[in-house]
Design a protein around this motif. Structure first.
Motif, short mmCIF file in Angstrom:
data_model
loop_
_atom_site.label_atom_id
_atom_site.label_comp_id
_atom_site.label_asym_id
_atom_site.label_seq_id
_atom_site.Cartn_x
_atom_site.Cartn_y
_atom_site.Cartn_z
N GLN A 148 0.78 -1.28 -0.04
CA GLN A 148 0.15 -0.08 -0.13
C GLN A 148 0.92 1.13 0.07
N GLU A 191 -2.18 2.75 -3.11
CA GLU A 191 -3.79 2.41 -3.11
C GLU A 191 -4.04 2.28 -1.67
N THR A 192 -5.33 2.08 -1.54
CA THR A 192 -6.08 1.63 -0.02
C THR A 192 -5.91 0.35 -0.08
N LYS A 193 -5.86 -0.14 1.26
CA LYS A 193 -5.71 -1.57 1.73
C LYS A 193 -7.07 -2.39 1.00
N GLU A 194 -8.20 -1.68 1.25
CA GLU A 194 -9.31 -2.33 0.61
C GLU A 194 -9.22 -2.51 -0.80
#
Length: 63
Positions: free
Chosen positions: A46, A51-54
């Protein structure tokens, strides 16, 4: 266990190659998968990928 974690454990070499293709600035050290440190690995990806973890979890699940 979450789906993305199961994918990592089962197909790590294949997933690692795809992660390196998508995020070329990740090193082998960034992609070191240690037992029980899945969240730490995701955090390293990440941080470099931005990017987001999701979003990363969803992408890993889709591979």
């Amino acid at each position: 266990m979450e789906t993305w974690k199961l994918k990592l454990k089962g197909n790590w070499n294949e997933i690692k190659g795809k992660v390196k293709q998508k995020y070329a600035d990740l090193t082998d050290d960034d992609l070191l998968l240690e037992e029980g440190k899945d969240e730490e690995l995701l955090g390293r990806i990440q941080k470099k990928a931005g990017e987001t973890k999701e979003k990363l979890k969803e992408w890993i699940e889709s591979l």
